[in-house]
Design a protein around this motif. Structure first.
Motif, mmCIF file in Angstrom:
data_model
loop_
_atom_site.group_PDB
_atom_site.id
_atom_site.type_symbol
_atom_site.label_atom_id
_atom_site.label_comp_id
_atom_site.label_asym_id
_atom_site.label_seq_id
_atom_site.Cartn_x
_atom_site.Cartn_y
_atom_site.Cartn_z
ATOM 1 N N MET A 143 3.883 -6.581 10.664
ATOM 2 C CA MET A 143 4.876 -5.615 10.203
ATOM 3 C C MET A 143 4.264 -4.211 10.178
ATOM 4 N N ARG A 144 5.042 -3.234 10.647
ATOM 5 C CA ARG A 144 4.585 -1.853 10.697
ATOM 6 C C ARG A 144 5.405 -1.044 9.684
ATOM 7 N N ILE A 145 4.695 -0.392 8.774
ATOM 8 C CA ILE A 145 5.347 0.292 7.648
ATOM 9 C C ILE A 145 4.980 1.763 7.658
ATOM 10 N N LEU A 146 5.986 2.619 7.580
ATOM 11 C CA LEU A 146 5.787 4.059 7.544
ATOM 12 C C LEU A 146 6.303 4.604 6.215
ATOM 13 N N HIS A 147 5.396 5.107 5.382
ATOM 14 C CA HIS A 147 5.780 5.719 4.107
ATOM 15 C C HIS A 147 5.997 7.215 4.301
ATOM 16 N N VAL A 148 6.975 7.758 3.598
ATOM 17 C CA VAL A 148 7.267 9.190 3.690
ATOM 18 C C VAL A 148 7.119 9.810 2.303
ATOM 19 N N LEU A 149 6.182 10.767 2.177
ATOM 20 C CA LEU A 149 5.879 11.436 0.916
ATOM 21 C C LEU A 149 5.911 12.950 1.101
ATOM 22 N N ASN A 150 6.098 13.666 0.012
ATOM 23 C CA ASN A 150 5.999 15.122 0.072
ATOM 24 C C ASN A 150 4.565 15.553 0.368
ATOM 25 N N HIS A 151 3.607 14.930 -0.314
ATOM 26 C CA HIS A 151 2.200 15.284 -0.142
ATOM 27 C C HIS A 151 1.330 14.088 -0.497
ATOM 28 N N ALA A 152 0.035 14.234 -0.306
ATOM 29 C CA ALA A 152 -0.919 13.180 -0.640
ATOM 30 C C ALA A 152 -2.026 13.755 -1.508
ATOM 31 N N GLN A 153 -1.641 14.576 -2.468
ATOM 32 C CA GLN A 153 -2.610 15.251 -3.330
ATOM 33 C C GLN A 153 -2.914 14.422 -4.576
ATOM 34 N N ASP A 154 -4.156 14.474 -5.003
ATOM 35 C CA ASP A 154 -4.584 13.810 -6.232
ATOM 36 C C ASP A 154 -4.408 14.794 -7.382
ATOM 37 N N VAL A 155 -3.155 14.930 -7.842
ATOM 38 C CA VAL A 155 -2.834 15.907 -8.889
ATOM 39 C C VAL A 155 -2.098 15.270 -10.064
ATOM 40 N N GLY A 156 -2.103 13.933 -10.124
ATOM 41 C CA GLY A 156 -1.446 13.262 -11.228
ATOM 42 C C GLY A 156 0.025 12.995 -11.008
ATOM 43 N N ASN A 157 0.510 13.139 -9.792
ATOM 44 C CA ASN A 157 1.915 12.865 -9.481
ATOM 45 C C ASN A 157 2.125 11.355 -9.402
ATOM 46 N N GLY A 158 2.931 10.818 -10.304
ATOM 47 C CA GLY A 158 3.112 9.377 -10.374
ATOM 48 C C GLY A 158 3.740 8.781 -9.125
ATOM 49 N N ILE A 159 4.666 9.509 -8.494
ATOM 50 C CA ILE A 159 5.309 9.009 -7.279
ATOM 51 C C ILE A 159 4.281 8.839 -6.174
ATOM 52 N N VAL A 160 3.463 9.861 -5.979
ATOM 53 C CA VAL A 160 2.430 9.812 -4.941
ATOM 54 C C VAL A 160 1.410 8.727 -5.256
ATOM 55 N N ASN A 161 0.975 8.663 -6.507
ATOM 56 C CA ASN A 161 -0.029 7.664 -6.892
ATOM 57 C C ASN A 161 0.462 6.240 -6.631
ATOM 58 N N ALA A 162 1.699 5.959 -7.031
ATOM 59 C CA ALA A 162 2.244 4.611 -6.840
ATOM 60 C C ALA A 162 2.385 4.279 -5.361
ATOM 61 N N ALA A 163 2.820 5.256 -4.564
ATOM 62 C CA ALA A 163 3.002 5.020 -3.134
ATOM 63 C C ALA A 163 1.670 4.803 -2.429
ATOM 64 N N VAL A 164 0.664 5.571 -2.784
ATOM 65 C CA VAL A 164 -0.661 5.418 -2.170
ATOM 66 C C VAL A 164 -1.262 4.061 -2.544
ATOM 67 N N ASP A 165 -1.132 3.669 -3.800
ATOM 68 C CA ASP A 165 -1.603 2.341 -4.213
ATOM 69 C C ASP A 165 -0.969 1.249 -3.358
ATOM 70 N N LEU A 166 0.348 1.346 -3.206
ATOM 71 C CA LEU A 166 1.085 0.339 -2.445
ATOM 72 C C LEU A 166 0.630 0.312 -0.989
ATOM 73 N N ALA A 167 0.518 1.483 -0.389
ATOM 74 C CA ALA A 167 0.119 1.563 1.018
ATOM 75 C C ALA A 167 -1.265 0.951 1.234
ATOM 76 N N CYS A 168 -2.186 1.212 0.322
ATOM 77 C CA CYS A 168 -3.542 0.659 0.452
ATOM 78 C C CYS A 168 -3.536 -0.863 0.362
ATOM 79 N N TRP A 169 -2.762 -1.401 -0.565
ATOM 80 C CA TRP A 169 -2.691 -2.853 -0.688
ATOM 81 C C TRP A 169 -2.039 -3.477 0.541
ATOM 82 N N GLN A 170 -1.039 -2.802 1.091
ATOM 83 C CA GLN A 170 -0.401 -3.317 2.305
ATOM 84 C C GLN A 170 -1.392 -3.349 3.470
ATOM 85 N N ALA A 171 -2.147 -2.260 3.604
ATOM 86 C CA ALA A 171 -3.143 -2.204 4.683
ATOM 87 C C ALA A 171 -4.214 -3.261 4.479
ATOM 88 N N GLN A 172 -4.628 -3.454 3.235
ATOM 89 C CA GLN A 172 -5.644 -4.448 2.918
ATOM 90 C C GLN A 172 -5.163 -5.854 3.246
#
Length: 360
Positions: free
Chosen positions: A1-30
């Protein structure tokens, strides 16, 4: 399965939306899935490389000309990556993926985090809509999103690839008893209420200190409020921290005084760290605290109730330790691995439905 996530940014600034999406993407890749992210970029790009997540840099449009450029680039990315699933975590992403789908056969999934925003209804144009809590799902239903489209996949932070394991984190030498919040400095996070409540707590508990971990556009106003207090020397504005666990591991009581909160990732982190918790009984917070079993719930905006809950814990060490233990009980459901598995099931159901429709 090929998954494309769409985010505003990928900054480590405490944004919960970005943090949750990055966590998910990493687990999917793993897990062996092919994963890519579209964003304007940021510090998490190095983490993406570590997990072999492909990153396409695409800035959010600010003008009509930018919109045209964005649309052309977005279409090119989908033609290059050929996703089975496009997972949008923000409104611009879901609109772009929907309007530019054309002949592409990907399914479109959106995750609704801040359902209180007026434009959250637009997330419902996706084929499947993920709500991060039952509270968010109810709100989206009231906005007219069909029940058959909605899926609840609660957030979780335990096992996050963004942070080191807790046993690798060195606690900070905070002054005790330490009361801490980890939150953006916005009115909806109840910071003003927390500062007012701490003044009442500090009057009775001369050793207590308050630590505010986070940043935001209203920080200066909250600092002025704190400076007007007789206890300003015990109120510490720590700013954004890349490792808030250093504070949580040394915290006696964690507070989230939000007036609006779809879930509250910081509550998951505070539970894992073993903090006694006091939080607002609003939106998704009771779900994270299991109806009050894992932390005390107080009425949102009720400064007196908040201060009394804090004082009750400070007065009785036995109660404080009991609530710390309760916070760390039943944590498995807050793991990112569970979020990954449940999200994958949403993808598979959406793909199966599309296949049935095409074959009909």
């Amino acid at each position: 399965m090929r998954i494309l996530h769409v985010l505003n940014h990928a900054q480590d600034v405490g944004n919960g939306i970005v943090n949750a999406a990055v966590d998910l993407a990493c687990w999917q890749a793993q897990a062996g899935l092919e994963v890519a992210i579209i964003s304007s970029g940021g510090e998490y790009e190095s983490l993406m490389k570590q997990y072999r997540i492909r990153h396409f840099t695409l800035k959010i449009p600010r003008s009509p000309l930018d919109v045209i450029k964005f649309a052309r680039a977005f279409r090119e990315i989908t033609q290059i990556f050929l996703p089975d699933v496009v997972h949008a975590h923000m409104v611009r992403g879901v609109i772009s993926a929907k309007t530019l789908r054309g002949n592409s056969d990907y399914v479109l999934v959106s995750t609704v985090h801040n359902e209180w925003q007026f434009h959250a209804s637009l997330m419902g144009i996706a084929d499947r809509v993920i709500a991060v809590s039952r509270s968010v799902a109810r709100s989206m239903q009231h906005r007219g999103i069909p029940l058959q489209k909605l899926h609840i996949v609660a957030n979780g932070t335990i096992g996050s690839p963004r942070r080191p394991p807790l046993d690798h984190v060195k606690p900070l030498p905070l002054q005790h008893p330490a009361i801490t919040t980890v939150a953006g400095l916005y009115p909806r996070k109840g910071i003003r209420d927390l500062l007012e409540a701490f003044v009442q707590v500090a009057d009775e508990s001369p050793a207590a200190h308050l630590y505010l971990v986070g940043n935001g556009p209203h920080r200066a106003a909250f600092e002025r409020q704190a400076q007007q207090s007789a206890h300003s020397g015990r109120i510490h504005f720590e700013g954004f921290q890349t490792e808030p666990q250093r504070y949580l591991l040394s915290t006696d009581i964690f507070v989230l005084a939000s007036r609006q909160e779809p879930f509250g990732l910081a509550l998951s982190e505070a539970r894992e760290a073993g903090c006694a918790i006091v939080a607002s009984n609003v939106d998704g917070i009771p779900e994270v605290l299991e109806g009050g079993n894992a932390g005390q719930l107080v009425r949102s905006g009720d400064v007196k109730a908040l201060s009394q809950a804090l004082l009750g814990l400070l007065r009785c060490r036995k109660d404080l330790e009991s609530w710390k233990h309760r916070a760390q009980t039943n944590l498995d459901w807050l793991r990112v691995e569970r979020v990954h598995q449940e999200t994958l099931e949403v993808y598979q159901a959406a793909i199966a439905e599309m296949t049935r429709t095409v074959c009909a």
